[in-house]
Write a protein that holds these residues in place. Sequence first.
Motif, short mmCIF file in Angstrom:
data_model
loop_
_atom_site.label_atom_id
_atom_site.label_comp_id
_atom_site.label_asym_id
_atom_site.label_seq_id
_atom_site.Cartn_x
_atom_site.Cartn_y
_atom_site.Cartn_z
N GLN A 116 -61.16 27.39 -42.07
CA GLN A 116 -61.09 28.54 -42.97
C GLN A 116 -60.02 28.32 -44.06
O GLN A 116 -60.25 28.60 -45.23
CB GLN A 116 -60.78 29.82 -42.21
CG GLN A 116 -60.84 31.05 -43.10
CD GLN A 116 -60.49 32.31 -42.36
OE1 GLN A 116 -59.41 32.40 -41.76
NE2 GLN A 116 -61.40 33.25 -42.37
N GLY A 117 -58.88 27.78 -43.68
CA GLY A 117 -57.82 27.50 -44.65
C GLY A 117 -58.26 26.50 -45.70
O GLY A 117 -58.00 26.68 -46.90
N GLU A 118 -58.95 25.44 -45.26
CA GLU A 118 -59.46 24.44 -46.20
C GLU A 118 -60.49 25.07 -47.14
O GLU A 118 -60.50 24.79 -48.34
CB GLU A 118 -60.06 23.26 -45.44
CG GLU A 118 -59.03 22.42 -44.71
CD GLU A 118 -59.64 21.44 -43.72
OE1 GLU A 118 -60.89 21.42 -43.56
OE2 GLU A 118 -58.87 20.69 -43.09
N ALA A 119 -61.34 25.91 -46.58
CA ALA A 119 -62.36 26.58 -47.39
C ALA A 119 -61.71 27.52 -48.40
O ALA A 119 -62.15 27.60 -49.56
CB ALA A 119 -63.34 27.32 -46.49
N LEU A 120 -60.68 28.24 -47.98
CA LEU A 120 -59.99 29.14 -48.91
C LEU A 120 -59.31 28.38 -50.04
O LEU A 120 -59.28 28.85 -51.19
CB LEU A 120 -58.98 30.01 -48.15
CG LEU A 120 -59.59 31.15 -47.32
CD1 LEU A 120 -58.56 31.73 -46.36
CD2 LEU A 120 -60.17 32.22 -48.22
N GLU A 121 -58.76 27.21 -49.74
CA GLU A 121 -58.17 26.37 -50.80
C GLU A 121 -59.24 25.93 -51.79
O GLU A 121 -59.02 25.96 -53.01
CB GLU A 121 -57.48 25.15 -50.19
CG GLU A 121 -56.15 25.46 -49.54
CD GLU A 121 -55.49 24.21 -48.97
OE1 GLU A 121 -55.64 23.13 -49.60
OE2 GLU A 121 -54.85 24.31 -47.93
N ALA A 122 -60.38 25.51 -51.26
CA ALA A 122 -61.48 25.09 -52.14
C ALA A 122 -61.98 26.26 -52.99
O ALA A 122 -62.31 26.09 -54.17
CB ALA A 122 -62.63 24.51 -51.30
N VAL A 123 -62.01 27.45 -52.41
CA VAL A 123 -62.42 28.65 -53.15
C VAL A 123 -61.46 28.91 -54.30
O VAL A 123 -61.87 29.23 -55.41
CB VAL A 123 -62.49 29.88 -52.20
CG1 VAL A 123 -62.43 31.19 -52.97
CG2 VAL A 123 -63.75 29.81 -51.36
N SER A 124 -60.17 28.77 -54.03
CA SER A 124 -59.17 29.00 -55.07
C SER A 124 -59.38 28.06 -56.26
O SER A 124 -59.33 28.49 -57.43
CB SER A 124 -57.77 28.83 -54.49
OG SER A 124 -56.80 29.05 -55.47
N GLU A 125 -59.62 26.80 -55.97
CA GLU A 125 -59.86 25.83 -57.04
C GLU A 125 -61.16 26.14 -57.79
O GLU A 125 -61.21 26.08 -59.02
CB GLU A 125 -59.91 24.41 -56.46
CG GLU A 125 -58.57 23.93 -55.96
CD GLU A 125 -58.66 22.61 -55.22
OE1 GLU A 125 -59.68 21.89 -55.40
OE2 GLU A 125 -57.73 22.27 -54.48
#
Length: 141
Positions: A116-125
Amino acid sequence: MDAGGYAAWAAAVTSAATLVVTTLVGGRREHHRWARDALTDAFVAFLAASWRHSDVARTGPPGDPAVQPGLAREYGEMRSQLTRLRLLTSDDVVATGERLLHLQRRVQEAETPQVQGEALEAVSEARMTVVAAAKKAMGLA
């Protein structure tokens, strides 16, 4: 017809021509303003739903049944706004929105905090990419 008649006739023709030109130019200007406002509204709503989706995801652990309705609601709002964007902007801009939507789905389906954390980082970018594409489409970048 005397000079006064010709002057009146010329004034009437000039007035009619001015009215036609003003109506055409003003109508185009209003159409462009409407399209720009509609595009702005769609971008803002799409991005706001993306932010809310990420915020809701952070309120509980991945897969938490209490969080799922909020995630589904915001994801649905993003899909709705993406449909509006498809009508108002270029395919390139829509592609950036589709990528963000896909990444939000990864957040929603994450099974571990790390995923989830990795996905949220990708979402931010991806969200920043959508903002840049929106600015470019609107002639602001």
